[in-house]
Design a protein around this motif. Structure first.
Motif, short mmCIF file in Angstrom:
data_model
loop_
_atom_site.label_atom_id
_atom_site.label_comp_id
_atom_site.label_asym_id
_atom_site.label_seq_id
_atom_site.Cartn_x
_atom_site.Cartn_y
_atom_site.Cartn_z
N ALA A 1 2.59 -15.33 -18.93
CA ALA A 1 2.56 -15.99 -20.06
C ALA A 1 3.81 -16.09 -20.73
CB ALA A 1 1.30 -15.16 -21.09
N ILE A 2 4.01 -17.53 -21.59
CA ILE A 2 5.25 -17.60 -22.19
C ILE A 2 4.66 -17.75 -23.58
CG2 ILE A 2 7.14 -19.30 -22.46
CD1 ILE A 2 7.15 -19.81 -19.58
N ASP A 3 5.14 -16.84 -24.45
CA ASP A 3 5.09 -17.21 -26.02
C ASP A 3 6.27 -17.82 -26.53
OD1 ASP A 3 4.40 -16.95 -28.60
OD2 ASP A 3 4.38 -14.92 -28.73
N PHE A 4 6.14 -19.07 -26.53
CA PHE A 4 7.21 -19.94 -27.10
C PHE A 4 7.06 -20.12 -28.56
CE2 PHE A 4 9.12 -24.26 -27.77
CZ PHE A 4 10.42 -24.02 -27.32
N GLY A 5 7.94 -19.13 -29.43
CA GLY A 5 7.55 -19.22 -30.79
C GLY A 5 8.37 -20.05 -31.42
N THR A 6 8.16 -19.95 -32.85
CA THR A 6 9.25 -20.85 -33.65
C THR A 6 10.33 -20.06 -34.06
OG1 THR A 6 7.15 -21.79 -34.88
CG2 THR A 6 9.31 -21.72 -36.13
N THR A 7 10.28 -18.68 -34.19
CA THR A 7 11.49 -17.99 -34.60
C THR A 7 11.88 -16.90 -33.23
OG1 THR A 7 10.58 -17.91 -36.81
CG2 THR A 7 12.30 -16.35 -36.26
N TYR A 8 11.01 -16.55 -32.72
CA TYR A 8 11.27 -15.67 -31.49
C TYR A 8 10.16 -15.99 -30.25
CZ TYR A 8 13.71 -12.64 -34.48
OH TYR A 8 14.66 -12.21 -35.57
N SER A 9 10.83 -15.95 -28.99
CA SER A 9 9.94 -16.43 -27.99
C SER A 9 10.15 -15.18 -26.74
CB SER A 9 10.60 -17.55 -27.30
OG SER A 9 10.24 -18.79 -28.00
N GLY A 10 9.14 -15.27 -25.75
CA GLY A 10 9.24 -14.10 -24.79
C GLY A 10 8.29 -14.39 -23.87
N TRP A 11 8.16 -13.45 -22.57
CA TRP A 11 7.06 -13.69 -21.79
C TRP A 11 6.68 -12.36 -21.25
CZ3 TRP A 11 8.53 -10.70 -17.74
CH2 TRP A 11 10.01 -10.72 -17.45
N SER A 12 5.51 -12.40 -20.69
CA SER A 12 4.75 -11.30 -19.87
C SER A 12 4.00 -11.70 -18.87
CB SER A 12 3.81 -10.74 -20.93
OG SER A 12 4.30 -10.26 -22.09
N TYR A 13 3.76 -10.73 -17.95
CA TYR A 13 2.69 -11.17 -16.87
C TYR A 13 2.03 -9.81 -16.36
CZ TYR A 13 6.51 -9.36 -13.72
OH TYR A 13 7.48 -8.39 -13.07
N SER A 14 0.88 -10.17 -15.90
CA SER A 14 0.17 -9.16 -15.06
C SER A 14 -0.44 -9.50 -13.72
CB SER A 14 -1.18 -8.82 -16.23
OG SER A 14 -1.79 -7.64 -15.36
N PHE A 15 -0.45 -8.39 -12.77
CA PHE A 15 -1.04 -8.98 -11.66
C PHE A 15 -2.40 -8.43 -11.76
CE2 PHE A 15 3.34 -8.08 -10.54
CZ PHE A 15 3.57 -8.97 -9.42
N LYS A 16 -3.28 -9.50 -11.24
CA LYS A 16 -4.83 -9.36 -11.18
C LYS A 16 -5.35 -8.01 -10.64
CE LYS A 16 -8.60 -11.84 -9.22
NZ LYS A 16 -9.23 -13.04 -8.38
N HIS A 17 -4.79 -7.41 -9.58
CA HIS A 17 -5.22 -6.19 -9.14
C HIS A 17 -5.07 -4.92 -10.31
CE1 HIS A 17 -1.17 -6.15 -7.44
NE2 HIS A 17 -1.27 -4.70 -7.52
N HIS A 18 -3.69 -5.08 -10.96
CA HIS A 18 -3.48 -4.19 -11.90
C HIS A 18 -4.14 -4.37 -12.97
CE1 HIS A 18 1.24 -3.97 -10.52
NE2 HIS A 18 0.22 -2.91 -9.87
N PHE A 19 -4.69 -5.62 -13.45
CA PHE A 19 -5.47 -5.77 -14.72
C PHE A 19 -7.04 -5.46 -14.33
CE2 PHE A 19 -8.85 -8.32 -16.81
CZ PHE A 19 -8.30 -8.27 -18.25
N HIS A 20 -7.29 -5.26 -13.24
CA HIS A 20 -8.59 -4.82 -12.96
C HIS A 20 -8.67 -3.24 -13.23
CE1 HIS A 20 -10.53 -8.36 -12.05
NE2 HIS A 20 -9.92 -8.70 -11.27
N LEU A 21 -7.54 -2.73 -12.68
CA LEU A 21 -7.43 -1.09 -12.75
C LEU A 21 -7.08 -0.74 -14.18
CD1 LEU A 21 -5.37 -0.50 -9.29
CD2 LEU A 21 -7.79 -0.11 -10.02
N ASP A 22 -6.13 -1.42 -14.65
CA ASP A 22 -5.58 -1.07 -16.33
C ASP A 22 -5.38 -2.35 -17.02
OD1 ASP A 22 -4.54 -0.05 -18.46
OD2 ASP A 22 -3.14 1.07 -17.49
N PRO A 23 -6.14 -2.89 -17.71
CA PRO A 23 -5.99 -4.09 -18.32
C PRO A 23 -4.67 -4.34 -19.43
CG PRO A 23 -8.25 -3.73 -18.77
CD PRO A 23 -7.44 -2.47 -17.97
N THR A 24 -4.14 -2.84 -19.73
CA THR A 24 -2.79 -2.71 -20.80
C THR A 24 -1.77 -2.67 -19.69
OG1 THR A 24 -3.00 -0.33 -20.50
CG2 THR A 24 -4.41 -1.49 -22.07
#
Length: 187
Positions: free
Chosen positions: A8-31
Motif C-alpha cells: 500500500a502506498i499512501d500518497f498524501g497531500t502533506t506526507y506520504s509513505g508505504w506499508s506491506y503485509s504478507f498474506k500468511h502473516h496477515f492470517h496469523l496476526d493482522p497487525t
C-alpha cells in the motif's frame, strides 16, 4: 496466481509513505505490517513530506521527501536553486480541476512540468523503495503478479483525478488492485 502480499502506498497531500503485509502473516496476526520509517534531521516518522526535487533538465528525478527538502534547502543556501524543480504538496493541484492528461503543474517557484511526470516519479520512488525493503526480507523479492497494490486517494476527488492517479501508477508498472478512498480526513 494469488498475491503473496499487499503493498500500500499512501500518497498524501502533506506526507506520504508505504506499508506491506504478507498474506500468511496477515492470517496469523493482522497487525503484522511492515511500514517504512523515514528519517529527517533529528526526527523519525512513519511518513515523509510529499516533496519531489527534479534536476534542471526537467527530466531527471533527484530526491523525494526529507532528502528533497534538505537538498533543495542546500541549493537555496548556495543560490543554485533557480533552475531546479521543487514540488511540495502538489497532490492538491488535482483537486477540483479539469484534469487533462497533458496538464502542467507549477513548482514552488512557478516553473511548470507535466503533472503526470511529477506524480509518476513520486509514485515510482515510493514503489521502488517498498520493493527494495521486500528484497531485503525475501531473497529474490517478489514477482509483480505476487503483489496486490493499493494506492490511497481522497474520497472528495472526482473520477478524473482518481483516473489520473491510476494512470500515473500504471505508468510506473503498478497494476492497482484498488484505489482506497481516504474519507477519514478528506486529504
Amino acid at each position: 496466481m494469488a498475491p503473496l502480499l499487499v503493498a500500500a502506498i499512501d500518497f498524501g497531500t502533506t506526507y506520504s509513505g508505504w506499508s506491506y503485509s504478507f498474506k500468511h502473516h496477515f492470517h496469523l496476526d493482522p497487525t503484522k505490517v511492515v511500514t517504512k520509517r523515514w528519517h529527517g534531521d533529528q526526527l523519525m516518522s512513519m511518513k515523509a513530506p510529499t516533496c519531489v526535487l527534479i534536476e534542471p533538465d526537467g527530466n531527471t528525478f533527484s530526491a523525494f521527501g526529507y532528502d528533497a527538502e534538505n537538498k533543495y534547502t542546500s541549493l537555496v543556501e548556495a543560490e543554485e536553486h533557480d533552475k531546479w524543480y521543487f514540488f511540495k504538496r502538489f497532490k492538491m493541484k488535482l483537486y477540483d480541476k479539469d484534469i487533462k492528461r497533458d496538464m502542467e503543474i507549477e513548482d514552488e517557484t512557478g516553473k511548470k512540468l507535466k503533472a503526470n511526470f511529477v506524480f509518476s516519479v513520486a509514485i515510482r520512488f515510493l514503489k521502488d523503495d517498498l520493493l527494495k525493503s521486500i528484497e531485503e526480507r525475501v531473497k529474490g523479492g517478489c514477482r509483480p503478479e505476487e503483489i496486490s497494490w493499493v494506492l490511497t486517494v481522497p474520497a472528495i476527488w472526482d473520477d478524473g483525478a482518481k483516473q489520473f492517479i491510476r494512470e500515473s501508477a500504471e505508468s510506473v508498472r503498478i497494476a492497482l488492485s484498488s484505489l482506497y478512498l481516504n474519507s477519514i480526513n478528506g486529504f
